[in-house]
Structures are given as structure tokens and as C-alpha cells.
Design a protein around this motif. Structure first.
Motif, PDB file in Angstrom:
ATOM      1  N   GLU A 158     115.684  45.579  92.622  1.00  0.00           N
ATOM      2  CA  GLU A 158     115.976  44.603  91.469  1.00  0.00           C
ATOM      3  C   GLU A 158     114.976  43.085  91.640  1.00  0.00           C
ATOM      4  N   LYS A 159     114.931  42.711  92.907  1.00  0.00           N
ATOM      5  CA  LYS A 159     113.935  41.696  93.125  1.00  0.00           C
ATOM      6  C   LYS A 159     112.243  41.774  92.746  1.00  0.00           C
ATOM      7  N   VAL A 160     111.875  43.071  93.107  1.00  0.00           N
ATOM      8  CA  VAL A 160     110.532  43.423  92.511  1.00  0.00           C
ATOM      9  C   VAL A 160     110.604  43.353  91.208  1.00  0.00           C
ATOM     10  N   ALA A 161     111.340  44.160  90.667  1.00  0.00           N
ATOM     11  CA  ALA A 161     111.492  44.180  89.105  1.00  0.00           C
ATOM     12  C   ALA A 161     111.410  42.716  88.448  1.00  0.00           C
ATOM     13  N   GLN A 162     112.279  41.812  88.990  1.00  0.00           N
ATOM     14  CA  GLN A 162     112.332  40.794  88.458  1.00  0.00           C
ATOM     15  C   GLN A 162     110.974  39.829  88.576  1.00  0.00           C
ATOM     16  N   MET A 163     110.525  39.871  89.741  1.00  0.00           N
ATOM     17  CA  MET A 163     109.201  39.170  89.892  1.00  0.00           C
ATOM     18  C   MET A 163     107.863  39.767  88.944  1.00  0.00           C
ATOM     19  N   LEU A 164     108.243  40.972  88.753  1.00  0.00           N
ATOM     20  CA  LEU A 164     107.021  41.582  87.855  1.00  0.00           C
ATOM     21  C   LEU A 164     107.250  41.091  86.418  1.00  0.00           C
ATOM     22  N   SER A 165     108.692  41.020  85.996  1.00  0.00           N
ATOM     23  CA  SER A 165     108.892  40.497  84.591  1.00  0.00           C
ATOM     24  C   SER A 165     108.511  38.947  84.473  1.00  0.00           C
TER      25      SER A 165
ATOM     26  N   VAL B 178     101.404  40.094  92.132  1.00  0.00           N
ATOM     27  CA  VAL B 178     102.651  39.338  92.490  1.00  0.00           C
ATOM     28  C   VAL B 178     102.476  38.442  93.787  1.00  0.00           C
ATOM     29  N   GLY B 179     102.085  38.868  94.864  1.00  0.00           N
ATOM     30  CA  GLY B 179     101.901  38.577  96.123  1.00  0.00           C
ATOM     31  C   GLY B 179     102.931  38.692  97.098  1.00  0.00           C
ATOM     32  N   PRO B 180     103.514  37.760  97.971  1.00  0.00           N
ATOM     33  CA  PRO B 180     104.494  38.146  98.930  1.00  0.00           C
ATOM     34  C   PRO B 180     105.749  38.133  98.227  1.00  0.00           C
ATOM     35  N   VAL B 181     106.642  39.407  98.689  1.00  0.00           N
ATOM     36  CA  VAL B 181     107.895  39.355  98.243  1.00  0.00           C
ATOM     37  C   VAL B 181     108.799  39.559  99.418  1.00  0.00           C
ATOM     38  N   MET B 182     109.698  38.786  99.570  1.00  0.00           N
ATOM     39  CA  MET B 182     110.874  38.939 100.556  1.00  0.00           C
ATOM     40  C   MET B 182     112.014  39.816 100.318  1.00  0.00           C
ATOM     41  N   VAL B 183     111.831  40.942 101.086  1.00  0.00           N
ATOM     42  CA  VAL B 183     112.952  42.038 100.884  1.00  0.00           C
ATOM     43  C   VAL B 183     113.677  42.069 102.032  1.00  0.00           C
ATOM     44  N   GLY B 184     113.377  41.419 103.228  1.00  0.00           N
ATOM     45  CA  GLY B 184     113.985  41.411 104.375  1.00  0.00           C
ATOM     46  C   GLY B 184     115.517  41.313 104.316  1.00  0.00           C
TER      47      GLY B 184
END
Length: 277
Positions: A82-89, A67-73
Motif C-alpha cells: 500500500e505504501k509503494v502504491a501510494q507513493m507511485l500515485s 520515487v526514490g527511497p521508500v521506508m518499508v522497515g
């Protein structure tokens, strides 16, 4: 292979709280928001390649394989899941991904403890389950000075912060927690909270007593108990004609006669006069 599937399933059940004693991450503190320095563990059900520990960068990003960088801050635990799941999907890496995030270290969250504590300052939250008494313990506990000094911390703690984006304030009586067993009063603290320990109620005593000075008022303390705390009367002292100097609602001090069983109030001044015999 079969053992790996069972292990993965059990891990997922533990994370979701299906196994007794294991609560879902963030359940006790849903307002906590991730920040730089936090260490989290990501679990993607039946996809161990995406699972593992991740340190949140100062920029607020984590790196997820493929996926690469994911902004969770500044996201809550649930929002980050939910954000990680959305990007994996969206990247078609996992079909209907089920993601769980467990915070391991929360370096970005701090609470302030001020007032009459041993070590006032800002302290990092060690876990999502840190409570008021834990924060007080980190700050060295409540100050209890020599009896005649009068600089003693009270049993009441004022907690201020935000919950669900709104100002939050709570007054906590520590005696209710430890003496009455009201554990629900020992509420969780979150990053940005401030705890304030005020001075304990006190009284002043002078005149014909053994140890004049300033003393802490214990709960439901009477003039008789105050006299005992001050060492009793001198050989010339008298229990007759005891005077209390007390401030009224208008701030003006009034002089009152007092009986031994009268209850004390904060900032009372007691005077024991000399016997006429």
C-alpha cells in the motif's frame, strides 16, 4: 508486444493467487514485518520499469525507480504494498497502481529454539511458510540420548511469540502431527517466536532388575513395560511386592504398592525387591 502483455498479465495473476497453487505473498503469515537484509520482489502491474528485486537496507528503506527511497522497515507485506502504491500515485508516476510484493529471503526474521534439541540457538526464517517442524529440523531435531541416561526431549513443543500485537502461546503435540495426521497443528512460525522442547517424562528403576537406571516414559506405559525396558528381573528378583515412590500434589513422596498393569507417571521410582525363595 502482445506476448509481453500476456506474460505480464500471467505474472500478476500468479502473484495474486488466481493461478492454482500460487498463494498471495504473506497469506500464510500476515504478521511478518520487513526488516534490514530482506530480499523482496516488487511487481507493478503493466509497469515493468518499477518492478524488480529489492534488498531492504539496514535502515529499512528500499529504492524504487523515480520515487526514490521508500521506508518499508517494520511494515507487513500488505502495508508495504500500500505504501509503494501510494507513493507511485502521489508522484503521478502510475495511475491507480497495483503493487504486489513477494518476499524472497527473510534475513531479518529469526526464531529461537531452546531446550532438548540438537543445536539450540537462533535461526533465520528461510521463507514465510516455515513451520514448527521446519524450525525443529534446523535445530538438529529433538535429543534422544541413550536409554539409561534419561535426557530425552519430549514429544510436546511449546511455542511462544506474538500474533496481531498480542502475546501468543501454543502447546503442540508432535505425535498428533505425525501419527494422527493433524497437519493444522504444524503452525507457521514468525520472527521473534521461541520454541521450547522440555524433557520427556521419565521414571527411575532400581532393585533386582538387569539394567537399573533412568528411562523415558512412553505413552500409556505400564510397570510391566518398564520392567521389560530395564532388561527384566535378575534371577533373584520378584514380581511380588513391587513398590512405586511417587510425589503427591503437595510435593511429598508417598510409597505405593503397584501391579504390573499400572500406568506410570513422570518421576516415578520403581523398586523390585528380592524374592524370599
Amino acid at each position: 508486444m502482445f506476448k509481453s502483455i500476456i506474460s505480464a498479465g500471467l505474472l500478476w495473476l500468479c502473484v495474486l493467487g488466481a493461478v492454482p497453487g500460487m498463494a498471495q505473498a504473506g497469506e500464510d503469515n500476515p504478521d511478518y514485518r520487513l526488516g534490514g537484509g530482506d530480499l523482496i520482489h516488487i511487481s507493478v502491474f503493466q509497469n515493468p520499469d518499477f518492478s524488480g528485486d529489492r534488498r531492504v537496507a539496514e535502515s529499512g528503506e528500499i529504492t524504487v525507480p523515480l520515487v526514490g527511497p521508500v521506508m518499508v522497515g517494520n511494515l507487513t507485506i500488505r502495508q508495504a504494498e500500500e505504501k509503494v502504491a501510494q507513493m507511485l500515485s502521489d508522484g503521478k508516476f502510475v495511475v491507480r497502481p497495483q503493487v504486489a510484493i513477494v518476499p524472497l529471503q527473510m534475513r531479518s526474521a529469526q526464531v529461537s529454539v531452546i531446550g532438548l534439541v540438537g543445536k539450540p540457538g537462533r535461526y533465520q526464517l528461510d521463507s514465510l511458510n516455515m513451520r514448527v517442524t521446519d524450525a525443529l529440523s534446523m535445530a538438529g531435531g529433538i535429543v534422544q540420548s541413550a536409554p539409561t541416561v534419561g535426557l530425552n526431549g519430549g514429544d510436546v513443543v511449546i511455542l511462544k511469540g506474538q500474533r496481531n500485537g498480542r502475546p501468543f502461546s501454543k502447546t503442540i503435540d508432535l505425535a498428533d502431527i505425525f501419527l494422527k495426521g493433524q497437519d493444522d497443528e504444524d503452525v507457521p512460525v514468525v520472527g521473534g517466536d521461541t520454541l521450547y522442547v522440555a524433557r520427556a517424562p521419565q521414571y527411575y528403576v532400581y532393585g533386582e532388575v538387569q539394567k537399573p537406571g533412568t528411562y523415558k516414559i512412553e505413552r500409556r506405559m505400564t510397570v510391566r513395560q518398564a520392567l521389560a525396558q530395564a532388561g527384566g528381573l535378575t534371577p533373584r528378583g520378584s514380581q511380588n511386592g513391587i513398590r512405586i515412590y511417587r510425589k503427591g500434589d503437595n510435593g511429598q513422596e508417598v510409597e505405593l504398592s503397584a501391579e504390573l498393569d499400572e500406568a506410570l507417571q513422570d518421576n516415578d521410582t520403581l523398586y523390585f525387591k528380592q524374592s524370599v525363595f
